[in-house]
Design a protein around this motif. Structure first.
Motif, PDB file in Angstrom:
ATOM      1  N   LEU A   1       0.827  -1.213   0.000  1.00 55.31           N
ATOM      2  CA  LEU A   1       0.000   0.000   0.000  1.00 55.31           C
ATOM      3  C   LEU A   1       0.860   1.261   0.000  1.00 55.31           C
ATOM      4  N   VAL A   2       1.925   1.268   0.797  1.00 52.14           N
ATOM      5  CA  VAL A   2       2.823   2.427   0.827  1.00 52.14           C
ATOM      6  C   VAL A   2       3.455   2.635  -0.546  1.00 52.14           C
ATOM      7  N   TYR A   3       3.928   1.557  -1.162  1.00 53.20           N
ATOM      8  CA  TYR A   3       4.531   1.650  -2.493  1.00 53.20           C
ATOM      9  C   TYR A   3       3.512   2.156  -3.513  1.00 53.20           C
ATOM     10  N   SER A   4       2.309   1.611  -3.490  1.00 55.51           N
ATOM     11  CA  SER A   4       1.245   2.057  -4.405  1.00 55.51           C
ATOM     12  C   SER A   4       0.906   3.520  -4.179  1.00 55.51           C
ATOM     13  N   HIS A   5       0.903   3.931  -2.924  1.00 59.77           N
ATOM     14  CA  HIS A   5       0.610   5.319  -2.575  1.00 59.77           C
ATOM     15  C   HIS A   5       1.682   6.260  -3.140  1.00 59.77           C
ATOM     16  N   ILE A   6       2.922   5.865  -3.020  1.00 54.35           N
ATOM     17  CA  ILE A   6       4.029   6.683  -3.521  1.00 54.35           C
ATOM     18  C   ILE A   6       3.999   6.768  -5.051  1.00 54.35           C
ATOM     19  N   VAL A   7       3.788   5.640  -5.715  1.00 53.65           N
ATOM     20  CA  VAL A   7       3.737   5.635  -7.181  1.00 53.65           C
ATOM     21  C   VAL A   7       2.572   6.502  -7.667  1.00 53.65           C
ATOM     22  N   SER A   8       1.424   6.394  -7.008  1.00 55.76           N
ATOM     23  CA  SER A   8       0.276   7.210  -7.421  1.00 55.76           C
ATOM     24  C   SER A   8       0.523   8.688  -7.142  1.00 55.76           C
ATOM     25  N   ALA A   9       1.279   9.012  -6.097  1.00 55.99           N
ATOM     26  CA  ALA A   9       1.630  10.410  -5.836  1.00 55.99           C
ATOM     27  C   ALA A   9       2.509  10.956  -6.954  1.00 55.99           C
ATOM     28  N   VAL A  10       3.476  10.160  -7.394  1.00 59.44           N
ATOM     29  CA  VAL A  10       4.348  10.570  -8.499  1.00 59.44           C
ATOM     30  C   VAL A  10       3.527  10.775  -9.772  1.00 59.44           C
ATOM     31  N   LEU A  11       2.609   9.847 -10.040  1.00 64.61           N
ATOM     32  CA  LEU A  11       1.789   9.941 -11.251  1.00 64.61           C
ATOM     33  C   LEU A  11       0.754  11.063 -11.183  1.00 64.61           C
ATOM     34  N   SER A  12       0.443  11.524  -9.988  1.00 65.33           N
ATOM     35  CA  SER A  12      -0.519  12.620  -9.895  1.00 65.33           C
ATOM     36  C   SER A  12       0.149  13.989  -9.953  1.00 65.33           C
ATOM     37  N   ILE A  13       1.477  14.027  -9.870  1.00 62.44           N
ATOM     38  CA  ILE A  13       2.199  15.300  -9.966  1.00 62.44           C
ATOM     39  C   ILE A  13       3.030  15.376 -11.246  1.00 62.44           C
ATOM     40  N   GLY A  14       3.810  14.354 -11.500  1.00 62.68           N
ATOM     41  CA  GLY A  14       4.793  14.362 -12.577  1.00 62.68           C
ATOM     42  C   GLY A  14       4.290  14.725 -13.956  1.00 62.68           C
ATOM     43  N   PRO A  15       3.204  14.107 -14.430  1.00 62.57           N
ATOM     44  CA  PRO A  15       2.762  14.404 -15.794  1.00 62.57           C
ATOM     45  C   PRO A  15       2.379  15.867 -16.026  1.00 62.57           C
ATOM     46  N   LEU A  16       2.077  16.594 -14.969  1.00 56.31           N
ATOM     47  CA  LEU A  16       1.689  17.993 -15.152  1.00 56.31           C
ATOM     48  C   LEU A  16       2.845  18.855 -15.659  1.00 56.31           C
ATOM     49  N   PHE A  17       4.057  18.417 -15.449  1.00 52.33           N
ATOM     50  CA  PHE A  17       5.195  19.194 -15.933  1.00 52.33           C
ATOM     51  C   PHE A  17       5.300  19.144 -17.458  1.00 52.33           C
ATOM     52  N   ILE A  18       4.583  18.207 -18.068  1.00 52.06           N
ATOM     53  CA  ILE A  18       4.526  18.142 -19.531  1.00 52.06           C
ATOM     54  C   ILE A  18       3.698  19.303 -20.077  1.00 52.06           C
ATOM     55  N   PHE A  19       2.791  19.819 -19.264  1.00 49.77           N
ATOM     56  CA  PHE A  19       1.886  20.886 -19.700  1.00 49.77           C
ATOM     57  C   PHE A  19       2.603  22.144 -20.163  1.00 49.77           C
ATOM     58  N   MET A  20       3.609  22.554 -19.448  1.00 57.92           N
ATOM     59  CA  MET A  20       4.219  23.856 -19.725  1.00 57.92           C
ATOM     60  C   MET A  20       4.750  23.967 -21.158  1.00 57.92           C
ATOM     61  N   PRO A  21       5.561  23.008 -21.637  1.00 55.09           N
ATOM     62  CA  PRO A  21       6.011  23.137 -23.029  1.00 55.09           C
ATOM     63  C   PRO A  21       4.870  22.964 -24.036  1.00 55.09           C
TER      64      PRO A  21
END
Length: 147
Positions: free
Chosen positions: A9-29
């Motif tokens: 659960l901790v691992y899944s929580h961390i991966v989902s946190a990364v996936l809920s933040i990381g892709p947004l950095f694609i937006f700027m370019p």
């Protein structure tokens, strides 16, 4: 067995946190490139933005679900200050995700809509959302006792 489930659960929580933040950095370019392109390229970029929003949204669902399970199985009570603050920031981020992204993208093709204003709003909303997610990340990692 409980430790193994908790670890997953901790691992899944961390991966989902990364996936809920990381892709947004694609937006700027993408937002920068959307200014002044023809309709075909614009539609391709908007499709990428919609996919990114879907990834962020579904990762957020997993994040919330695993967070609830971690609270149920973990040592922290619901009334802990960092848990309450995380929930408050979570509600704010849900508002930003639905109102800031989805509504803007729906209005993007409306006649008379100023696309530059819409793109600026998307960019601004992305940074607000990233900021809120980073605050939530800080609360979950540091677990500060605020009161």
């Amino acid at each position: 067995m409980k430790q193994v489930i908790y670890g997953i659960l901790v691992y899944s929580h961390i991966v989902s946190a990364v996936l809920s933040i990381g892709p947004l950095f694609i937006f700027m370019p993408i937002i920068r490139r959307l200014r002044g392109v023809d309709a075909v390229i614009e539609q391709a970029y908007l499709s990428v933005i919609n996919v990114v929003i879907r990834i962020v949204m579904h990762a957020g669902h997993v994040l919330v679900f695993t967070g609830v399970l971690l609270l149920i199985l973990g040592p922290w009570p619901w009334y802990t200050s960092w848990v309450i603050m995380t929930l408050a920031v979570l509600l704010l981020s849900a508002v930003f995700l639905s109102r800031g992204f989805t509504l803007v993208l729906r209005k993007f093709h409306d006649p008379g809509a100023d696309k530059n204003v819409m793109l600026s709003r998307l960019n601004k909303t992305s940074w607000y959302y990233i900021g809120l997610m980073l605050i939530m990340l800080w609360l979950m990692v540091q677990k500060p006792m605020l009161w």
